[in-house]
Design a protein around this motif. Structure first.
Motif, PDB file in Angstrom:
ATOM      1  N   MET A   1     -42.832  25.221  66.632  1.00  0.00           N
ATOM      2  CA  MET A   1     -42.126  23.966  66.419  1.00  0.00           C
ATOM      3  C   MET A   1     -40.781  24.285  65.766  1.00  0.00           C
ATOM      4  N   THR A   2     -39.726  23.674  66.284  1.00  0.00           N
ATOM      5  CA  THR A   2     -38.397  23.933  65.741  1.00  0.00           C
ATOM      6  C   THR A   2     -38.195  23.184  64.429  1.00  0.00           C
ATOM      7  N   THR A   3     -37.207  23.624  63.684  1.00  0.00           N
ATOM      8  CA  THR A   3     -36.877  22.962  62.424  1.00  0.00           C
ATOM      9  C   THR A   3     -36.449  21.517  62.668  1.00  0.00           C
ATOM     10  N   SER A   4     -35.670  21.287  63.729  1.00  0.00           N
ATOM     11  CA  SER A   4     -35.218  19.916  63.996  1.00  0.00           C
ATOM     12  C   SER A   4     -36.383  19.010  64.389  1.00  0.00           C
ATOM     13  N   THR A   5     -37.359  19.564  65.103  1.00  0.00           N
ATOM     14  CA  THR A   5     -38.541  18.766  65.453  1.00  0.00           C
ATOM     15  C   THR A   5     -39.331  18.420  64.199  1.00  0.00           C
ATOM     16  N   GLN A   6     -39.502  19.380  63.292  1.00  0.00           N
ATOM     17  CA  GLN A   6     -40.232  19.112  62.047  1.00  0.00           C
ATOM     18  C   GLN A   6     -39.489  18.096  61.185  1.00  0.00           C
ATOM     19  N   THR A   7     -38.176  18.205  61.127  1.00  0.00           N
ATOM     20  CA  THR A   7     -37.378  17.230  60.373  1.00  0.00           C
ATOM     21  C   THR A   7     -37.544  15.838  60.970  1.00  0.00           C
ATOM     22  N   ASN A   8     -37.576  15.762  62.300  1.00  0.00           N
ATOM     23  CA  ASN A   8     -37.790  14.490  62.984  1.00  0.00           C
ATOM     24  C   ASN A   8     -39.171  13.923  62.642  1.00  0.00           C
ATOM     25  N   ILE A   9     -40.190  14.758  62.680  1.00  0.00           N
ATOM     26  CA  ILE A   9     -41.555  14.323  62.344  1.00  0.00           C
ATOM     27  C   ILE A   9     -41.609  13.834  60.895  1.00  0.00           C
ATOM     28  N   ASP A  10     -40.998  14.581  60.002  1.00  0.00           N
ATOM     29  CA  ASP A  10     -40.978  14.178  58.590  1.00  0.00           C
ATOM     30  C   ASP A  10     -40.298  12.823  58.415  1.00  0.00           C
ATOM     31  N   ALA A  11     -39.195  12.622  59.140  1.00  0.00           N
ATOM     32  CA  ALA A  11     -38.477  11.338  59.057  1.00  0.00           C
ATOM     33  C   ALA A  11     -39.333  10.205  59.605  1.00  0.00           C
ATOM     34  N   LEU A  12     -40.008  10.449  60.724  1.00  0.00           N
ATOM     35  CA  LEU A  12     -40.901   9.432  61.292  1.00  0.00           C
ATOM     36  C   LEU A  12     -42.045   9.119  60.329  1.00  0.00           C
ATOM     37  N   ASN A  13     -42.592  10.138  59.678  1.00  0.00           N
ATOM     38  CA  ASN A  13     -43.649   9.920  58.686  1.00  0.00           C
ATOM     39  C   ASN A  13     -43.154   9.040  57.540  1.00  0.00           C
ATOM     40  N   THR A  14     -41.934   9.292  57.084  1.00  0.00           N
ATOM     41  CA  THR A  14     -41.377   8.492  55.998  1.00  0.00           C
ATOM     42  C   THR A  14     -41.207   7.042  56.433  1.00  0.00           C
ATOM     43  N   VAL A  15     -40.690   6.836  57.635  1.00  0.00           N
ATOM     44  CA  VAL A  15     -40.552   5.475  58.161  1.00  0.00           C
ATOM     45  C   VAL A  15     -41.924   4.807  58.247  1.00  0.00           C
ATOM     46  N   LEU A  16     -42.922   5.549  58.707  1.00  0.00           N
ATOM     47  CA  LEU A  16     -44.275   4.995  58.813  1.00  0.00           C
ATOM     48  C   LEU A  16     -44.801   4.587  57.441  1.00  0.00           C
ATOM     49  N   GLY A  17     -44.672   5.450  56.454  1.00  0.00           N
ATOM     50  CA  GLY A  17     -45.151   5.139  55.105  1.00  0.00           C
ATOM     51  C   GLY A  17     -44.446   3.940  54.499  1.00  0.00           C
ATOM     52  N   GLN A  18     -43.131   3.885  54.648  1.00  0.00           N
ATOM     53  CA  GLN A  18     -42.380   2.755  54.097  1.00  0.00           C
ATOM     54  C   GLN A  18     -42.707   1.463  54.826  1.00  0.00           C
ATOM     55  N   THR A  19     -42.900   1.547  56.123  1.00  0.00           N
ATOM     56  CA  THR A  19     -43.261   0.359  56.892  1.00  0.00           C
ATOM     57  C   THR A  19     -44.629  -0.147  56.465  1.00  0.00           C
ATOM     58  N   PHE A  20     -45.576   0.765  56.251  1.00  0.00           N
ATOM     59  CA  PHE A  20     -46.920   0.364  55.820  1.00  0.00           C
ATOM     60  C   PHE A  20     -46.864  -0.325  54.457  1.00  0.00           C
ATOM     61  N   ARG A  21     -46.139   0.281  53.518  1.00  0.00           N
ATOM     62  CA  ARG A  21     -46.050  -0.311  52.181  1.00  0.00           C
ATOM     63  C   ARG A  21     -45.396  -1.682  52.236  1.00  0.00           C
ATOM     64  N   LEU A  22     -44.327  -1.814  53.018  1.00  0.00           N
ATOM     65  CA  LEU A  22     -43.666  -3.108  53.138  1.00  0.00           C
ATOM     66  C   LEU A  22     -44.579  -4.129  53.814  1.00  0.00           C
ATOM     67  N   TYR A  23     -45.383  -3.681  54.772  1.00  0.00           N
ATOM     68  CA  TYR A  23     -46.365  -4.566  55.404  1.00  0.00           C
ATOM     69  C   TYR A  23     -47.324  -5.126  54.342  1.00  0.00           C
ATOM     70  N   VAL A  24     -47.892  -4.256  53.526  1.00  0.00           N
ATOM     71  CA  VAL A  24     -48.860  -4.690  52.504  1.00  0.00           C
ATOM     72  C   VAL A  24     -48.198  -5.638  51.513  1.00  0.00           C
ATOM     73  N   GLN A  25     -47.007  -5.283  51.070  1.00  0.00           N
ATOM     74  CA  GLN A  25     -46.302  -6.113  50.100  1.00  0.00           C
ATOM     75  C   GLN A  25     -45.988  -7.494  50.686  1.00  0.00           C
ATOM     76  N   THR A  26     -45.492  -7.529  51.905  1.00  0.00           N
ATOM     77  CA  THR A  26     -45.127  -8.789  52.537  1.00  0.00           C
ATOM     78  C   THR A  26     -46.358  -9.653  52.800  1.00  0.00           C
ATOM     79  N   HIS A  27     -47.458  -9.015  53.180  1.00  0.00           N
ATOM     80  CA  HIS A  27     -48.694  -9.769  53.399  1.00  0.00           C
ATOM     81  C   HIS A  27     -49.170 -10.387  52.080  1.00  0.00           C
ATOM     82  N   GLY A  28     -49.069  -9.635  51.013  1.00  0.00           N
ATOM     83  CA  GLY A  28     -49.418 -10.169  49.694  1.00  0.00           C
ATOM     84  C   GLY A  28     -48.546 -11.344  49.296  1.00  0.00           C
ATOM     85  N   TYR A  29     -47.259 -11.269  49.601  1.00  0.00           N
ATOM     86  CA  TYR A  29     -46.362 -12.390  49.315  1.00  0.00           C
ATOM     87  C   TYR A  29     -46.760 -13.609  50.149  1.00  0.00           C
TER      88      TYR A  29
END
Length: 147
Positions: A1-29
């Motif tokens: 796996m190339t460095t750019s592919t891993q960086t892309n995966i890491d960025a997608l993971n971060t987006v996924l985590g932030q989206t999940f947290r915002l989902y939970v927070q917004t549902h609670g609101y």
């Protein structure tokens, strides 16, 4: 796996985590909002959390397509997101908090779009750009409601 592919995966993971947290927070609101704008905000929060929920699957599938496993536990997802805002029961504070949260994820999405571009992952660029467009529109509408 190339460095750019891993960086892309890491960025997608971060987006996924932030989206999940915002989902939970917004549902609670959605569950807890009260006040003179209850019906409007209750509906707004519902539309937002439904959009966020639907986005989770698309983002996780992009991670899988890149050859990595998507985070599969709440603990793993929450590790990928910044700390949650303090709980609030004020409708105004909920909107203020969501403005800040959508602004944060918009910045994360801009970085992720760049990472996907460097990795040559045009499909993720498109997905992430669509997500950014949605968050920016929600930001505009929420900010307009506070004036």
């Amino acid at each position: 796996m190339t460095t750019s592919t891993q960086t892309n995966i890491d960025a997608l993971n971060t987006v996924l985590g932030q989206t999940f947290r915002l989902y939970v927070q917004t549902h609670g609101y959605h569950w807890n909002v009260e006040g003179p704008n209850f019906r409007l905000l209750h509906s707004l929060f519902e539309a937002q959390y439904q959009n966020l929920w639907a986005a989770l699957d698309d983002i996780a599938e992009r991670i899988r397509i890149q050859g990595a496993y998507a985070p599969g536990t709440v603990v793993d997802l929450m590790k990928l997101a910044p700390a949650e805002a303090a709980p609030t029961h004020s409708a105004e504070a909920m909107i203020t908090t969501l403005i800040a949260e959508h602004d944060t994820i918009a910045g994360t999405l801009r970085d992720a779009i760049k990472a996907a571009g460097v990795a040559g992952d045009e499909v993720s660029v498109g997905l992430l750009t669509d997500r950014l467009e949605w968050h920016e529109k929600e930001l505009w509408m929420m900010k307009a409601s506070t004036r």
